[in-house]
Every structure is written in C-alpha cells, then in structure tokens.
Scaffold this motif. Structure first.
Motif, PDB file in Angstrom:
ATOM      1  N   CYS A 196       0.909  -1.281  -0.034  1.00  0.00           N
ATOM      2  CA  CYS A 196       0.168  -0.032   0.025  1.00  0.00           C
ATOM      3  C   CYS A 196       0.912   1.389  -0.058  1.00  0.00           C
ATOM      4  O   CYS A 196       1.673   1.322   0.887  1.00  0.00           O
ATOM      5  CB  CYS A 196      -0.922   0.012   1.298  1.00  0.00           C
ATOM      6  SG  CYS A 196      -1.928   1.714   1.325  1.00  0.00           S
TER       7      CYS A 196
ATOM      8  N   PHE B  73      -2.752   0.218   6.204  1.00  0.00           N
ATOM      9  CA  PHE B  73      -2.969  -1.032   7.167  1.00  0.00           C
ATOM     10  C   PHE B  73      -2.039  -1.123   8.143  1.00  0.00           C
ATOM     11  O   PHE B  73      -0.840  -0.674   8.034  1.00  0.00           O
ATOM     12  CB  PHE B  73      -2.740  -2.238   6.118  1.00  0.00           C
ATOM     13  CG  PHE B  73      -3.669  -2.483   4.952  1.00  0.00           C
ATOM     14  CD1 PHE B  73      -5.107  -2.806   5.253  1.00  0.00           C
ATOM     15  CD2 PHE B  73      -3.369  -2.064   3.845  1.00  0.00           C
ATOM     16  CE1 PHE B  73      -5.644  -2.867   4.172  1.00  0.00           C
ATOM     17  CE2 PHE B  73      -4.213  -2.003   2.399  1.00  0.00           C
ATOM     18  CZ  PHE B  73      -5.509  -2.533   2.625  1.00  0.00           C
TER      19      PHE B  73
ATOM     20  N   CYS C  61      -6.732   6.172   1.718  1.00  0.00           N
ATOM     21  CA  CYS C  61      -6.858   5.369   0.526  1.00  0.00           C
ATOM     22  C   CYS C  61      -7.085   6.033  -0.808  1.00  0.00           C
ATOM     23  O   CYS C  61      -7.936   7.204  -0.853  1.00  0.00           O
ATOM     24  CB  CYS C  61      -7.744   4.242   0.474  1.00  0.00           C
ATOM     25  SG  CYS C  61      -8.039   3.101  -1.027  1.00  0.00           S
TER      26      CYS C  61
HETATM   27 FE1  SF4 Z   1      -3.794   1.122  -0.265  1.00  0.00          FE
HETATM   28 FE2  SF4 Z   1      -6.275   2.070  -1.297  1.00  0.00          FE
HETATM   29 FE3  SF4 Z   1      -4.282   1.280  -2.811  1.00  0.00          FE
HETATM   30 FE4  SF4 Z   1      -5.475  -0.803  -1.027  1.00  0.00          FE
HETATM   31  S1  SF4 Z   1      -6.434   0.520  -2.645  1.00  0.00           S
HETATM   32  S2  SF4 Z   1      -3.219  -0.524  -1.728  1.00  0.00           S
HETATM   33  S3  SF4 Z   1      -5.704   0.742   0.661  1.00  0.00           S
HETATM   34  S4  SF4 Z   1      -4.193   2.919  -1.465  1.00  0.00           S
END
Ligand code: SF4
Ligand code: F3S
Length: 103
Positions: free
Chosen positions: A55, A60, A83
């Motif tokens: 990520c 996380f 995110c």
């Molecule tokens: Fe991180 Fe969101 Fe990408 Fe998943 S979708 S890796 S939580 S930024």
C-alpha cells in the motif's frame, strides 16, 4: 473471498481499532469485516502481509487476533481515509480478503 456487498448483507455492529466492524462477530473465532471504504474480512485474512508492504499510503496496521483459526494477526485498514483507490491491495492479497469501493 470477501463479499463485495457486505454493506447490504451484514450489519454494522460497532467500531474497533478506529474502523467499522461488520458482523457477525464472536471473538476469538469470528471477527467479521473491518473497515468500510477499505474493507478486510478478518475471517479470511491469513496474515500474508502483502497489503501492508504494497500500500503506497500505509493504510494498514497489524492488529493481534489471538485464537483466530486463520492467523493470530490481521491487517486492519486503520487509515482507510488515506486510500487513493490504486487497488494494489485487492490485487496482491492471495485470499481475496480485501474490498475497496472507489464509489
Ligand atoms: Fe492502499 Fe487503497 Fe491502494 Fe489498497 S487501494 S493499496 S488501501 S491506497
Ligand atoms: Fe491479510 Fe491479504 Fe493483507 S491475507 S495481511 S489482507 S494481503
């Protein structure tokens, strides 16, 4: 894998580690889905760790889940607000435990 329609098919039972908890929840064996925009099914997660490693914005965190049949720690989407919807975590999780809803 995680039910992509969990918001319709399950009930929000509260909050833990800063994110929504979706039931059923019966610790330590049944922990439900954690988070909403970035959702992790704790009952499927086996602590592979690829989501934490990949990520780009560090959504996380590990949380300890002693006594759970799949693994004794889980990837909690603590900073789901950060995110950027890159979908990397969804792609790398070997057991499809993560759902990201860019809606
Ligand atoms: Fe991180 Fe969101 Fe990408 Fe998943 S979708 S890796 S939580 S930024
Ligand atoms: Fe768990 Fe999948 Fe991440 S198994 S630790 S949600 S890559």
């Amino acid at each position: 894998g995680i039910d992509p329609n969990f918001e319709r098919n399950s009930e929000r039972t509260g909050e833990e580690h800063g994110v929504d908890v979706w039931g059923p929840v019966e610790p330590p064996e049944t922990l439900g889905i954690r988070g909403t925009h970035v959702a992790v099914d704790f009952d499927i997660c086996l602590a592979d760790g690829a989501c934490l490693e990949d990520c780009p914005v560090d959504v996380f965190d590990w949380v300890d889940t002693p006594g759970h049949p799949e693994s004794d720690r889980k990837a909690n989407p603590t900073d789901e607000d950060q995110c950027i919807d890159c979908m990397l975590c969804v792609d790398v999780c070997p057991v499809d435990a993560i759902d990201v809803d860019p809606g």
